[in-house]
Design an enzyme around this catalytic site. Structure first.
Site, PDB file in Angstrom:
ATOM      1  CD  GLU A 157      -1.348  -2.336   2.074  1.00  0.00           C
ATOM      2  OE1 GLU A 157      -0.155  -2.645   1.949  1.00  0.00           O
ATOM      3  OE2 GLU A 157      -2.150  -2.995   2.759  1.00  0.00           O
ATOM      4  CB  CYS A 206      -1.105   0.206   5.212  1.00  0.00           C
ATOM      5  SG  CYS A 206       0.588  -0.097   4.668  1.00  0.00           S
TER       6      CYS A 206
HETATM    7  N1  THU Z   1       2.343  -6.476   3.974  1.00  0.00           N
HETATM    8  C1  THU Z   1       1.888  -5.614   3.021  1.00  0.00           C
HETATM    9  O1  THU Z   1       2.562  -5.328   2.032  1.00  0.00           O
HETATM   10  N2  THU Z   1       0.655  -5.061   3.212  1.00  0.00           N
HETATM   11  C2  THU Z   1      -0.179  -5.356   4.248  1.00  0.00           C
HETATM   12  O2  THU Z   1      -1.273  -4.816   4.318  1.00  0.00           O
HETATM   13  C3  THU Z   1       0.230  -6.309   5.270  1.00  0.00           C
HETATM   14  C4  THU Z   1       1.621  -6.836   5.164  1.00  0.00           C
HETATM   15  C5  THU Z   1       3.656  -7.095   3.764  1.00  0.00           C
HETATM   16  C6  THU Z   1       4.744  -6.633   4.685  1.00  0.00           C
HETATM   17  C7  THU Z   1       5.709  -7.800   4.621  1.00  0.00           C
HETATM   18  O3  THU Z   1       6.552  -7.648   3.493  1.00  0.00           O
HETATM   19  C8  THU Z   1       4.813  -9.011   4.381  1.00  0.00           C
HETATM   20  O4  THU Z   1       3.576  -8.489   3.937  1.00  0.00           O
HETATM   21  C9  THU Z   1       4.600  -9.861   5.611  1.00  0.00           C
HETATM   22  O5  THU Z   1       4.156  -9.114   6.668  1.00  0.00           O
END
Ligand code: THU
Length: 132
Positions: A56, A90
């Site tokens: 995000e 986020c």
């Molecule tokens: N992550 C995201 O990119 N967006 C989210 O809403 C939740 C988590 C990513 C962060 C990390 O790279 C992986 O997911 C595991 O937490």
């Protein structure tokens, strides 16, 4: 194809480029702006774990870099049994560029699984008027 379907496809496409060698959890996001443009992001992890960034955050940074500041909708996609929620940080990032109608959609690899307004997901947010 509906706008939402297009947004979902773009989020899926971004997810394919995710860099997640530490969690093996790839996430894609796509933002639809009020002007009708789409910006994508993917999570970008780092060997120094806290330096990693969420999908995000990437999509929002792309939007801002293009000079747009109003999110109509965002789709977040991951390969998880229960649809993922944007993390707390986020939600705050999304809220900054939202209005009362901004929608947050969560998808698995096949379809959108839930849709909420941002103020349903973050009803008690920090929103002090620091601009004055
Ligand atoms: N992550 C995201 O990119 N967006 C989210 O809403 C939740 C988590 C990513 C962060 C990390 O790279 C992986 O997911 C595991 O937490």
């Amino acid at each position: 194809m509906s706008d939402l379907k297009k947004l979902f496809k773009q989020a899926l496409e971004a997810r394919n480029n995710a860099y997640a060698p530490y969690s093996n959890f790839k996430v894609g996001a796509a933002v639809l702006t009020k002007k009708g443009h789409i910006y994508k992001g993917a999570n970008a992890e780092n060997v120094s774990y806290p330096c990693g960034t969420c999908a995000e955050a990437g999509a929002i940074a792309a939007m801002v870099s293009a000079g747009e500041y109003e999110i109509a909708a965002i789709v977040v996609v991951a390969d998880s049994q229960n649809p993922i929620m944007p993390c707390g940080a986020c939600l705050q990032r999304i809220l900054e560029f939202s209005n009362k109608d901004t929608m947050v959609h969560s998808a698995d690899l096949n379809e959108i699984r839930f849709s909420y307004r941002i103020d349903e997901l973050l009803p008690f947010s920090f929103h002090e008027d620091l601009k004055k």
